[in-house]
Each structure stands twice: as C-alpha cells, then as structure tokens.
Scaffold this active site. Structure first.
Site, PDB file in Angstrom:
ATOM      1  N   LYS B  80       0.851  -1.174   0.017  1.00 18.29           N
ATOM      2  CA  LYS B  80      -0.060   0.079  -0.070  1.00 18.29           C
ATOM      3  C   LYS B  80       0.872   1.288   0.073  1.00 18.29           C
ATOM      4  O   LYS B  80       1.872   1.134   0.807  1.00 18.29           O
ATOM      5  CB  LYS B  80      -0.692  -0.059   1.089  1.00 18.29           C
ATOM      6  CG  LYS B  80      -2.027   1.187   1.399  1.00 18.29           C
ATOM      7  CD  LYS B  80      -2.565   0.878   2.622  1.00 18.29           C
ATOM      8  CE  LYS B  80      -3.713   1.830   2.897  1.00 18.29           C
ATOM      9  NZ  LYS B  80      -4.503   1.849   4.198  1.00 18.29           N
ATOM     10  N   SER B 151      -9.133   1.998   3.269  1.00 21.04           N
ATOM     11  CA  SER B 151      -8.373   2.771   2.298  1.00 21.04           C
ATOM     12  C   SER B 151      -7.271   1.844   1.839  1.00 21.04           C
ATOM     13  O   SER B 151      -6.781   2.122   0.883  1.00 21.04           O
ATOM     14  CB  SER B 151      -7.813   3.471   3.136  1.00 21.04           C
ATOM     15  OG  SER B 151      -6.689   3.016   4.220  1.00 21.04           O
ATOM     16  N   SER B 175      -9.476  -0.427   7.613  1.00 23.96           N
ATOM     17  CA  SER B 175      -9.018  -0.357   6.505  1.00 23.96           C
ATOM     18  C   SER B 175      -8.369  -1.628   5.717  1.00 23.96           C
ATOM     19  O   SER B 175      -7.949  -1.567   4.645  1.00 23.96           O
ATOM     20  CB  SER B 175      -8.180   0.844   6.077  1.00 23.96           C
ATOM     21  OG  SER B 175      -8.895   2.042   6.327  1.00 23.96           O
TER      22      SER B 175
END
Lengths: 75, 469
Positions: B80, B151, B175
C-alpha cells in the site's frame, strides 16, 4: 435538574462561530467553505454526543494505549 | 484455466520448495494477470515489473545454490502506498506528496517481509492518506462498476484479482477488514502494537495498525508471523509476536464464540444478515459453542474510535493544512478543517471512553468465557462508484464511509485483533464478510476459527470474474 451540556449543541455551531474558532486557531478557512466546514463540525458533535452521556468519573485518559487486559476484570 | 498466480500463497510456497514452480514463473504469471486486469481495476500506482522479475530470478538462483529459503521466499507481494518501499516515493494518494523523494529504506514491516524472501510487485492505491473507504480510482474485481472499499482498496482488489499473492494494508478504522470483505478475501488486523509501524505514514497514532490482506486465513497468518517478528528498536506495546499460525489445524470443537445482537445486528442488508446467520450455523456445526454476548458499550467504542481517528488525523496534517490546503482533496480537506476545530475536551472524553470500553469488552469475554466475538465485517456489500450512499430495507441511510467502518471501528478502540473472512455472496454476486475478534495478542485463536470456517465453507475458493476471464 439536568447537567449542562459537556460540549456545544450542534445547533449552536453556526458559520459565525466557526469563523471565530478558525480565527482563534490561526486557520484560514475561505468564506466559500464555511458552510461545508460548519456542517461537518456539527456532524462530528452529533456523532460524539453519546460519549457525553457516559459516566467517566475516575477514568483517566491514557497518554499511550496498551491493548493488554492486565487482569480478569470480573475477578 | 487456473494460473500460478491463482494458487494460494501457502500452496505457491510449497510448489516452489518442491521445485515444481519457480519464483520467476509465479511472478511472471502475477504480472500477466496484472496486465490483463489493471485496465479495469486501477489497483496500482506503480508496477515494478523489472525489479520484481530480477528479484524472482535472484530468488530462484538462491534455491539452485542450495540456500535455505525464507518463509516468503520468492512470493510477489504488493505494498500500500503509505508504506515506505526503498527506492520508491511514498505518495499516499495525495497531491501533497507529489514531490516526495524516494524512500531511502523500507518500512520496518516491509523490511521483515523482504528479509523473509518476499519480492515487491508494486505499490497499491490508497484513499488519500488512508482516510476513507473508496480508494479512487481503484475498482472491485467482482464488478468494476463498484468500489473496492478502503483505504487499502488497491491492495484488496489486487489480491482478489490475482495481481498480487498478498498485500500490505493498514487498519485504523477498518481499512484492512472492509476491503477484505468487499473484495471477498481475508484481512487480518493485528493487536494494536503487534506490528511495527515505523515507515508507514500515520493516520491516527493511537489507532493505526499494519497487517496483511491475503486469499486465505493461512496465507494471512503466515504473512503476519513474518511481519510481527520481534526486532531491535521495535515500537509499540506488544510483549510478544502473535504466532498466528500456531493453532491453525486445531479445529474449533468446544471453543466459545460470542454474538452481540446489540449494535452489530442494526441496519444490515438482507443478504448480509442471511450470510452471517448461515455462518453462525456452520460454526456450530464445526463444534463451536455460539452464545449470545451483548456488548452494550459497542456504540461508545465506535464513537470513541471515530473521534480519536478524526482529531488525530487533523493533528497529523496540522502543518500541511496551513501551508498548502489547496493540495488536499476536497473530502480530506473538509475533514481536516472541521476536526481542527473540535475541542480538546471532546478528544480527552474519547480517550477516557476508550478506557471504559476496553474494560467492558474484557469483562464481556471473561463473563461469557469467550474465545472470540463474531460480527458481520460490513453491513453492506460493495457500493456502486457513482452512488456512495447505502440505503437499508428499514429506510436508514448512511454514507459508505460510515457503513463500512460501523462494525470495524469499535475494535480499533479496544485494540483487539480482528480477522475478516469471506462468508458468502449477495444476490448480485458481491462478496460478504464475517469479522472474528479475539483477545489481545490472540491472533492464533481467531486464525484457528477463521481457518476452520473457511475450510468448511469454501467461499475463499471462489474467484472474481476478472481472475478467470
């Protein structure tokens, strides 16, 4: 007799209040954005209102969170 | 036809150890899937094809020399884009970071994965500074008209599609868990502090956790065991690495699993409710004792988590908001401006409430002698990218930001480990997830429950159309 509110009532948070708070915080919020910021701050107060009803007497805020359960709380 | 990239990470590692598959073959297959799917998924911000292939060949050469492979040897993993990856900028999905320099070192957790033999195929899309659940422009491999959650949405979409074997995610309000549920994969939020967060851009210091997204519970547990390893200078309060794989094969006969109808049964999409109830039945069939265990403080836990998240996020960006507010996206800027004005007294009240809810969940587990508490991961499935409001059968409406974090945020406040596993599909073929929450540092127990359920239910074996077309 009821306790006075811990925090502002969302309805008391107006664009004028937000503009003054921003000024005090040194944060420049353009006039065109005040309405949206005010609405969002009201939502935050509405969301947090439930916490004001908790009995937190004797509970200190922890500066550093420890997830461990040190002992069986029922024992 | 199934490709090497469709294997589970565990199976791929076994195949490589048996010399029936090379890292170069696995990585090539993963890159081919990425090339075939990325035009519709937009899961990556950068693809490191040449670096990944070179690392794969080097990994194969090590095996040929007889070197002892690490636990993630030769496995292509995605990162990420809020994690530092040496040589790459960490842009956090924000124009604020357009000019970010290349990171000079890996984040601590990434370094542990690299030392274990993992190679890095690219960096995945995140919601701006990890503050939200939409993750534009990434889309959902089960239906590219829908969002992948967030996210860690790019990580979730990539793992589900087969363009990564597993991925790093972060979880401050859900997330890791909500993109796992929304994309039909597994996500493991470890106990707060169990994985080092250095080198990961913060969203909320007192809530942030780092963990894996993977296709199976075993894959996620193996990944966590690597990145939770102790190291010098390790941050956080964890006393010991969780050893998430330790109980995987032990079955769940006699384990006590709690269900809180308070809060966690409110405003569910009907297919989510049906899938969750069916999962409870399956847990009973596997020998677990499923008991009612209402957690009355769950709403307060969610609210405390919400306030801490929002106010700490505003503090993280205090200087950035004053220096260049125009560089933030509209949604995050609004969030930062408003929460900068939230009173300190309210923040402290949330901290005190956090202590209360931690005590209450510990009491709930003790009173009912629970090994775990289970809930739906999300009350709703993947939303259309052009309609981000969820409307329930009872007329209740909420934004996806509130919906997808409603059942996950309470456990960021308590700091407990929580595992998201697939538990079915809705009538439109969209994945549904179940959340399994454990005692602090009891990752092994929730992975044991998740693994037993997953093996029996079989949902993790289903692959999205983008992975099979």
């Amino acid at each position: 007799m009821t306790d006075p509110p811990i925090l502002s009532k969302p309805s008391e948070i107006t664009e004028e209040v937000v503009a003054q708070m921003a000024l005090a915080a040194g944060l420049a919020i353009p006039t065109a954005r005040l309405g949206a910021v005010t609405a969002r701050l009201r939502e935050m107060h509405e969301m947090a209102a439930g916490l004001a009803r908790l009995d937190l007497d004797g509970i200190e805020p922890a500066a550093s969170f420890d997830p461990s359960w040190a002992e069986d709380p029922t024992s | 036809m199934s490709q090497p990239c469709d294997l589970t990470m565990t199976r791929a590692i076994a195949e490589m150890r048996a010399k029936r598959l090379s890292s170069a073959e696995l990585t090539r297959s993963t890159l081919d899937r990425l090339a075939a799917s990325e035009g519709r998924l937009h899961a990556y911000v950068v693809v490191l094809e040449a670096e990944a292939m070179a690392a794969a060949k080097a990994a194969d050469a090590k095996v040929a020399r007889g070197d002892q492979p690490g636990p993630l040897h030769g496995v292509p993993i995605a990162v990420k884009d809020i994690f530092d990856l040496a040589g790459q900028p960490t842009r956090c999905g924000s124009r604020v970071r357009d000019d970010a320099p290349a990171a000079i070192a890996d984040a601590e957790s990434v370094a542990l994965a690299r030392a274990a033999g993992a190679l890095f195929i690219g960096k995945t899309v995140t919601q701006e500074f990890a503050a939200g659940v939409i993750s534009p422009p990434a889309r959902n491999p089960w239906n590219p008209e829908r969002i992948p959650g967030g996210s860690s949405g790019g990580s979730g979409a990539a793992v589900a599609a087969g363009s990564a074997m597993a991925a790093f995610g972060s979880d401050t309000g859900g997330s890791i868990r909500n993109p796992a549920a929304i994309n039909g994969i597994v996500g493991l939020k470890p106990t707060f502090g169990a994985v080092d967060r250095r080198g990961v851009f913060p969203l909320s210091w007192s809530l942030d956790t780092v963990g894996p997204l993977a296709r199976t519970v075993e894959d996620a547990a193996r990944f966590l065991d690597v990145i939770a390893a102790s190291g010098p200078g390790r941050s956080g309060p964890a006393a010991a690495a969780p050893a998430a794989t330790r109980e995987l094969r032990d079955g769940i006969i006699g384990l006590r699993i709690g269900v809180s109808r308070t809060f966690f049964a409110d405003h569910l999409q009907p297919d989510v409710e049906r899938a969750f109830e069916a999962a409870l039945g399956q847990l009973r069939d596997l020998g677990a004792e499923v008991v009612d265990a209402d957690w009355a403080e769950a709403p307060a836990a969610r609210t405390a988590s919400f306030v801490l998240n929002r106010v700490e996020c505003a503090a993280v960006h205090e200087r950035g908001l004053r220096r260049h507010p125009e560089l933030y996206g509209d949604e995050l800027r609004l969030r930062l401006e408003s929460n900068t004005l939230y009173p300190a007294e309210g923040y402290l009240r949330a901290l005190r409430a956090r202590a209360l809810v931690k005590r209450s969940i510990a009491a709930l587990f003790a009173t009912h002698r629970l090994d775990a508490l289970v809930t739906p991961t999300s009350p709703a499935v993947a939303a259309p990218a052009d309609d981000l409001t969820v409307v329930y059968a009872d007329g209740f409406r909420e934004t996806v930001n509130l919906a997808y974090t409603r059942f996950t945020m309470p456990f960021n406040a308590t700091g407990q480990p929580a595992l998201a596993v697939p538990c079915g599909f809705d009538g439109q073929g969209l994945p549904i997830g179940m959340q399994i929450v454990g005692r602090p540092f009891a990752e092994a127990r929730i992975c044991r429950i998740g693994h037993a359920y997953e093996e029996a239910a079989g949902w993790s074996r289903r692959r999205p159309p983008l992975a099979t077309s």
